[in-house]
Design a protein around this motif. Sequence first.
Motif, PDB file in Angstrom:
ATOM      1  N   MET A   1      14.548  -5.754  -1.842  1.00 43.98           N
ATOM      2  CA  MET A   1      15.799  -5.183  -2.301  1.00 43.98           C
ATOM      3  C   MET A   1      16.648  -4.791  -1.099  1.00 43.98           C
ATOM      4  O   MET A   1      16.150  -4.319  -0.099  1.00 43.98           O
ATOM      5  CB  MET A   1      15.517  -3.970  -3.184  1.00 43.98           C
ATOM      6  N   ARG A   2      17.930  -4.978  -1.228  1.00 41.80           N
ATOM      7  CA  ARG A   2      18.885  -4.690  -0.165  1.00 41.80           C
ATOM      8  C   ARG A   2      19.099  -3.202   0.030  1.00 41.80           C
ATOM      9  O   ARG A   2      19.053  -2.428  -0.918  1.00 41.80           O
ATOM     10  CB  ARG A   2      20.234  -5.281  -0.544  1.00 41.80           C
ATOM     11  N   GLN A   3      19.397  -2.831   1.254  1.00 43.89           N
ATOM     12  CA  GLN A   3      19.789  -1.454   1.550  1.00 43.89           C
ATOM     13  C   GLN A   3      21.208  -1.221   1.035  1.00 43.89           C
ATOM     14  O   GLN A   3      22.023  -2.146   1.025  1.00 43.89           O
ATOM     15  CB  GLN A   3      19.746  -1.206   3.060  1.00 43.89           C
ATOM     16  N   PRO A   4      21.543   0.008   0.639  1.00 43.16           N
ATOM     17  CA  PRO A   4      22.914   0.278   0.195  1.00 43.16           C
ATOM     18  C   PRO A   4      23.892   0.098   1.351  1.00 43.16           C
ATOM     19  O   PRO A   4      23.523   0.262   2.512  1.00 43.16           O
ATOM     20  CB  PRO A   4      22.888   1.740  -0.247  1.00 43.16           C
ATOM     21  N   PRO A   5      25.134  -0.234   1.047  1.00 40.82           N
ATOM     22  CA  PRO A   5      26.143  -0.365   2.103  1.00 40.82           C
ATOM     23  C   PRO A   5      26.300   0.950   2.867  1.00 40.82           C
ATOM     24  O   PRO A   5      26.042   2.031   2.336  1.00 40.82           O
ATOM     25  CB  PRO A   5      27.421  -0.706   1.343  1.00 40.82           C
ATOM     26  N   MET A   6      26.765   0.863   4.100  1.00 45.14           N
ATOM     27  CA  MET A   6      26.828   2.032   4.972  1.00 45.14           C
ATOM     28  C   MET A   6      28.144   2.818   4.860  1.00 45.14           C
ATOM     29  O   MET A   6      28.153   4.027   5.025  1.00 45.14           O
ATOM     30  CB  MET A   6      26.638   1.600   6.433  1.00 45.14           C
ATOM     31  N   ASN A   7      29.245   2.146   4.632  1.00 44.85           N
ATOM     32  CA  ASN A   7      30.563   2.798   4.695  1.00 44.85           C
ATOM     33  C   ASN A   7      30.899   3.514   3.394  1.00 44.85           C
ATOM     34  O   ASN A   7      30.686   2.994   2.309  1.00 44.85           O
ATOM     35  CB  ASN A   7      31.645   1.769   4.999  1.00 44.85           C
ATOM     36  N   ARG A   8      31.465   4.711   3.536  1.00 42.50           N
ATOM     37  CA  ARG A   8      31.917   5.493   2.379  1.00 42.50           C
ATOM     38  C   ARG A   8      33.441   5.479   2.329  1.00 42.50           C
ATOM     39  O   ARG A   8      34.096   5.245   3.331  1.00 42.50           O
ATOM     40  CB  ARG A   8      31.466   6.944   2.494  1.00 42.50           C
ATOM     41  N   ILE A   9      33.961   5.782   1.153  1.00 39.13           N
ATOM     42  CA  ILE A   9      35.404   5.948   1.042  1.00 39.13           C
ATOM     43  C   ILE A   9      35.765   7.338   1.581  1.00 39.13           C
ATOM     44  O   ILE A   9      34.895   8.159   1.853  1.00 39.13           O
ATOM     45  CB  ILE A   9      35.885   5.737  -0.409  1.00 39.13           C
ATOM     46  N   ALA A  10      37.049   7.618   1.713  1.00 39.60           N
ATOM     47  CA  ALA A  10      37.518   8.874   2.309  1.00 39.60           C
ATOM     48  C   ALA A  10      37.144  10.078   1.434  1.00 39.60           C
ATOM     49  O   ALA A  10      37.225  10.006   0.203  1.00 39.60           O
ATOM     50  CB  ALA A  10      39.027   8.830   2.497  1.00 39.60           C
ATOM     51  N   PRO A  11      36.746  11.190   2.051  1.00 40.39           N
ATOM     52  CA  PRO A  11      36.408  12.398   1.282  1.00 40.39           C
ATOM     53  C   PRO A  11      37.587  12.945   0.470  1.00 40.39           C
ATOM     54  O   PRO A  11      37.383  13.596  -0.553  1.00 40.39           O
ATOM     55  CB  PRO A  11      35.975  13.401   2.349  1.00 40.39           C
ATOM     56  N   ASP A  12      38.812  12.670   0.909  1.00 42.80           N
ATOM     57  CA  ASP A  12      39.980  13.126   0.152  1.00 42.80           C
ATOM     58  C   ASP A  12      40.119  12.418  -1.191  1.00 42.80           C
ATOM     59  O   ASP A  12      40.946  12.805  -2.020  1.00 42.80           O
ATOM     60  CB  ASP A  12      41.259  12.939   0.970  1.00 42.80           C
ATOM     61  N   ALA A  13      39.307  11.400  -1.413  1.00 45.65           N
ATOM     62  CA  ALA A  13      39.305  10.725  -2.714  1.00 45.65           C
ATOM     63  C   ALA A  13      38.962  11.713  -3.818  1.00 45.65           C
ATOM     64  O   ALA A  13      39.504  11.626  -4.930  1.00 45.65           O
ATOM     65  CB  ALA A  13      38.301   9.571  -2.709  1.00 45.65           C
ATOM     66  N   ILE A  14      38.092  12.670  -3.512  1.00 48.15           N
ATOM     67  CA  ILE A  14      37.711  13.678  -4.503  1.00 48.15           C
ATOM     68  C   ILE A  14      38.941  14.449  -4.965  1.00 48.15           C
ATOM     69  O   ILE A  14      39.158  14.651  -6.164  1.00 48.15           O
ATOM     70  CB  ILE A  14      36.640  14.627  -3.936  1.00 48.15           C
ATOM     71  N   LYS A  15      39.771  14.871  -4.021  1.00 50.26           N
ATOM     72  CA  LYS A  15      40.993  15.621  -4.368  1.00 50.26           C
ATOM     73  C   LYS A  15      41.943  14.758  -5.197  1.00 50.26           C
ATOM     74  O   LYS A  15      42.519  15.231  -6.187  1.00 50.26           O
ATOM     75  CB  LYS A  15      41.698  16.088  -3.098  1.00 50.26           C
ATOM     76  N   ALA A  16      42.125  13.511  -4.786  1.00 48.31           N
ATOM     77  CA  ALA A  16      43.039  12.616  -5.511  1.00 48.31           C
ATOM     78  C   ALA A  16      42.540  12.365  -6.933  1.00 48.31           C
ATOM     79  O   ALA A  16      43.321  12.391  -7.888  1.00 48.31           O
ATOM     80  CB  ALA A  16      43.181  11.301  -4.749  1.00 48.31           C
ATOM     81  N   TRP A  17      41.237  12.137  -7.083  1.00 51.40           N
ATOM     82  CA  TRP A  17      40.678  11.910  -8.421  1.00 51.40           C
ATOM     83  C   TRP A  17      40.762  13.165  -9.274  1.00 51.40           C
ATOM     84  O   TRP A  17      40.934  13.087 -10.485  1.00 51.40           O
ATOM     85  CB  TRP A  17      39.241  11.431  -8.314  1.00 51.40           C
ATOM     86  N   ARG A  18      40.632  14.332  -8.653  1.00 51.42           N
ATOM     87  CA  ARG A  18      40.756  15.580  -9.421  1.00 51.42           C
ATOM     88  C   ARG A  18      42.176  15.759  -9.933  1.00 51.42           C
ATOM     89  O   ARG A  18      42.378  16.184 -11.073  1.00 51.42           O
ATOM     90  CB  ARG A  18      40.344  16.775  -8.562  1.00 51.42           C
ATOM     91  N   ILE A  19      43.165  15.461  -9.111  1.00 51.09           N
ATOM     92  CA  ILE A  19      44.556  15.577  -9.562  1.00 51.09           C
ATOM     93  C   ILE A  19      44.814  14.620 -10.718  1.00 51.09           C
ATOM     94  O   ILE A  19      45.446  14.984 -11.718  1.00 51.09           O
ATOM     95  CB  ILE A  19      45.520  15.316  -8.395  1.00 51.09           C
ATOM     96  N   THR A  20      44.319  13.396 -10.606  1.00 45.72           N
ATOM     97  CA  THR A  20      44.479  12.422 -11.687  1.00 45.72           C
ATOM     98  C   THR A  20      43.810  12.923 -12.968  1.00 45.72           C
ATOM     99  O   THR A  20      44.361  12.787 -14.064  1.00 45.72           O
ATOM    100  CB  THR A  20      43.885  11.067 -11.262  1.00 45.72           C
ATOM    101  N   ALA A  21      42.629  13.510 -12.834  1.00 43.19           N
ATOM    102  CA  ALA A  21      41.915  14.040 -14.004  1.00 43.19           C
ATOM    103  C   ALA A  21      42.666  15.214 -14.626  1.00 43.19           C
ATOM    104  O   ALA A  21      42.722  15.340 -15.847  1.00 43.19           O
ATOM    105  CB  ALA A  21      40.506  14.459 -13.615  1.00 43.19           C
ATOM    106  N   VAL A  22      43.247  16.078 -13.792  1.00 39.58           N
ATOM    107  CA  VAL A  22      44.008  17.224 -14.309  1.00 39.58           C
ATOM    108  C   VAL A  22      45.199  16.735 -15.131  1.00 39.58           C
ATOM    109  O   VAL A  22      45.493  17.282 -16.203  1.00 39.58           O
ATOM    110  CB  VAL A  22      44.461  18.146 -13.153  1.00 39.58           C
ATOM    111  N   ILE A  23      45.861  15.691 -14.668  1.00 34.51           N
ATOM    112  CA  ILE A  23      46.999  15.144 -15.417  1.00 34.51           C
ATOM    113  C   ILE A  23      46.530  14.623 -16.778  1.00 34.51           C
ATOM    114  O   ILE A  23      47.164  14.887 -17.807  1.00 34.51           O
ATOM    115  CB  ILE A  23      47.699  14.029 -14.603  1.00 34.51           C
ATOM    116  N   GLY A  24      45.414  13.913 -16.790  1.00 41.23           N
ATOM    117  CA  GLY A  24      44.874  13.419 -18.068  1.00 41.23           C
ATOM    118  C   GLY A  24      44.435  14.539 -18.989  1.00 41.23           C
ATOM    119  O   GLY A  24      44.670  14.502 -20.197  1.00 41.23           O
ATOM    120  N   GLU A  25      43.805  15.550 -18.418  1.00 45.64           N
ATOM    121  CA  GLU A  25      43.331  16.678 -19.232  1.00 45.64           C
ATOM    122  C   GLU A  25      44.492  17.528 -19.751  1.00 45.64           C
ATOM    123  O   GLU A  25      44.369  18.158 -20.802  1.00 45.64           O
ATOM    124  CB  GLU A  25      42.366  17.537 -18.430  1.00 45.64           C
ATOM    125  N   ALA A  26      45.598  17.562 -19.029  1.00 44.34           N
ATOM    126  CA  ALA A  26      46.761  18.327 -19.486  1.00 44.34           C
ATOM    127  C   ALA A  26      47.240  17.819 -20.842  1.00 44.34           C
ATOM    128  O   ALA A  26      47.644  18.613 -21.707  1.00 44.34           O
ATOM    129  CB  ALA A  26      47.884  18.251 -18.454  1.00 44.34           C
TER     130      ALA A  26
END
Length: 159
Positions: free
Chosen positions: A1-26
């Motif tokens: 089995m292959r090892q998982p990829p090494m690179n992660r997306i930016a940590p600020d993605a969490i903030k951006a996804w939270r804002i998007t979720a807040v808009i949907g939840e509103a």
Amino acid sequence: MRQPPMNRIAPDAIKAWRITAVIGEAILWLITIALFVLANIYNFSYWFGGAVAILSGVTTLVTVFLLPVLRWRRWRYEVFDQEIYIQHGILIVSQTIVPMIRVQHVDTKQGPILKKYDLASLEISTAATTHEIPALLEENASDLRDRISALARVDEDDV
């Protein structure tokens, strides 16, 4: 089995996804408030509005606070000379390998929420589908787009 990829997306993605979720939840909370107003106007029981309020509270906690962190932890990618390796998913983890010879074009896209955090998403198009690496730093997304484009061009010349 292959090892998982090494690179992660930016940590600020969490903030951006939270804002998007807040808009949907509103929207869900506006519906909840409307149910209480209608129950008050027409003298209905408040139990249905209360049930929707509890449901709204639970979905807000999950979509705003839990899911963005879990999504960020699972999102990984790696670009090799011959392929692009992408892993994502929370309950079901999907591992996708995109051969460079199948890449038709590569785009970056950026909406207002991603722009606020200097992020961009990378879209890799093949004949069959489009693969996305979301929420990369804007300069990394641009560099990665150019690198994948160059690698795809080289592979096409080799064929």
